[in-house]
Design a protein around this motif. Sequence first.
Motif, PDB file in Angstrom:
ATOM      1  N   TYR A  81      -8.323   1.021 -10.368  1.00 28.10           N
ATOM      2  CA  TYR A  81      -7.086   1.358  -9.656  1.00 28.10           C
ATOM      3  C   TYR A  81      -6.010   0.314  -9.934  1.00 28.10           C
ATOM      4  CZ  TYR A  81      -3.806   1.988  -5.802  1.00 28.10           C
ATOM      5  OH  TYR A  81      -2.666   2.164  -5.061  1.00 28.10           O
ATOM      6  N   MET A 128      -2.370   6.943  -3.338  1.00 24.33           N
ATOM      7  CA  MET A 128      -3.482   6.070  -3.715  1.00 24.33           C
ATOM      8  C   MET A 128      -4.662   6.880  -4.243  1.00 24.33           C
ATOM      9  SD  MET A 128      -3.234   3.286  -0.644  1.00 24.33           S
ATOM     10  CE  MET A 128      -4.709   2.409  -1.091  1.00 24.33           C
ATOM     11  N   LEU A 129      -4.982   7.989  -3.586  1.00 23.15           N
ATOM     12  CA  LEU A 129      -6.098   8.808  -4.047  1.00 23.15           C
ATOM     13  C   LEU A 129      -5.808   9.446  -5.403  1.00 23.15           C
ATOM     14  CD1 LEU A 129      -7.190  10.481  -0.695  1.00 23.15           C
ATOM     15  CD2 LEU A 129      -8.386   8.698  -1.985  1.00 23.15           C
ATOM     16  N   ARG A 160      -3.823   8.182  -7.762  1.00 21.39           N
ATOM     17  CA  ARG A 160      -3.932   7.121  -8.773  1.00 21.39           C
ATOM     18  C   ARG A 160      -5.384   6.754  -9.029  1.00 21.39           C
ATOM     19  NH1 ARG A 160       0.804   2.905  -6.836  1.00 21.39           N
ATOM     20  NH2 ARG A 160       2.565   4.231  -7.404  1.00 21.39           N
ATOM     21  N   GLU A 194      -8.012   8.695  -8.695  1.00 24.37           N
ATOM     22  CA  GLU A 194      -8.641   9.781  -9.459  1.00 24.37           C
ATOM     23  C   GLU A 194      -8.256   9.714 -10.934  1.00 24.37           C
ATOM     24  OE1 GLU A 194      -8.241  14.597  -9.826  1.00 24.37           O
ATOM     25  OE2 GLU A 194      -7.824  13.665  -7.885  1.00 24.37           O
ATOM     26  N   THR A 248      -2.417   1.067 -11.671  1.00 29.44           N
ATOM     27  CA  THR A 248      -1.208   0.802 -10.907  1.00 29.44           C
ATOM     28  C   THR A 248      -0.343  -0.242 -11.604  1.00 29.44           C
ATOM     29  OG1 THR A 248      -2.365   1.344  -8.863  1.00 29.44           O
ATOM     30  CG2 THR A 248      -0.329   0.100  -8.651  1.00 29.44           C
ATOM     31  N   ALA A 257       0.832  -1.205   0.000  1.00 27.84           N
ATOM     32  CA  ALA A 257       0.000   0.000   0.000  1.00 27.84           C
ATOM     33  C   ALA A 257       0.868   1.256   0.000  1.00 27.84           C
ATOM     34  CB  ALA A 257      -0.918  -0.007   1.212  1.00 27.84           C
ATOM     35  N   SER A 258       0.590   2.135  -0.933  1.00 28.69           N
ATOM     36  CA  SER A 258       1.273   3.424  -0.989  1.00 28.69           C
ATOM     37  C   SER A 258       0.653   4.356   0.036  1.00 28.69           C
ATOM     38  CB  SER A 258       1.125   4.024  -2.385  1.00 28.69           C
ATOM     39  OG  SER A 258       1.586   3.131  -3.364  1.00 28.69           O
ATOM     40  N   SER A 259       1.175   5.568   0.095  1.00 29.03           N
ATOM     41  CA  SER A 259       0.575   6.539   1.006  1.00 29.03           C
ATOM     42  C   SER A 259      -0.837   6.872   0.528  1.00 29.03           C
ATOM     43  CB  SER A 259       1.425   7.804   1.058  1.00 29.03           C
ATOM     44  OG  SER A 259       1.349   8.489  -0.176  1.00 29.03           O
ATOM     45  N   GLN A 260      -1.620   7.401   1.428  1.00 27.19           N
ATOM     46  CA  GLN A 260      -3.008   7.693   1.085  1.00 27.19           C
ATOM     47  C   GLN A 260      -3.100   8.715  -0.039  1.00 27.19           C
ATOM     48  OE1 GLN A 260      -5.378   9.168   4.312  1.00 27.19           O
ATOM     49  NE2 GLN A 260      -7.273   8.990   3.173  1.00 27.19           N
ATOM     50  N   ALA A 261      -2.224   9.713  -0.036  1.00 31.62           N
ATOM     51  CA  ALA A 261      -2.251  10.733  -1.078  1.00 31.62           C
ATOM     52  C   ALA A 261      -1.958  10.121  -2.449  1.00 31.62           C
ATOM     53  CB  ALA A 261      -1.245  11.830  -0.762  1.00 31.62           C
TER      54      ALA A 261
END
Length: 102
Positions: free
Chosen positions: A64, A50-51, A53, A55, A68, A44-48
């Motif tokens: 997603y 992930m969001l 990617r 979007e 990715t 898992a990447s950071s939340q920012a």
Amino acid sequence: MPRRPRRSHNGGPPLDDYEGPPWGKGDAYIFLAWRAAHDKAWKASSQAVMLMRLERAERLGLTYEEYTLEILERGRHLSDDDADRIAEIRRARRRGRTSHFK
């Protein structure tokens, strides 16, 4: 009396009854190295990130995971200019993909 196989059954042995190691008859080291690389790549990447990617993926009409995977395989982010590659990913989605790690 043995049961007759279903219409879509290929007549092979059931895969659920396998009691051996998860790497089968192959080299355990290679299996475990690939498993570790797979887990590291999909960590898992950071939340920012992930969001961002998510979007971009939704804007391009991809999932997603598809977006990715494209970054991991090709090393570049897709944009609207990559219409041919996006169409190719969508065609592959219809054919269906299976994971070798599940």
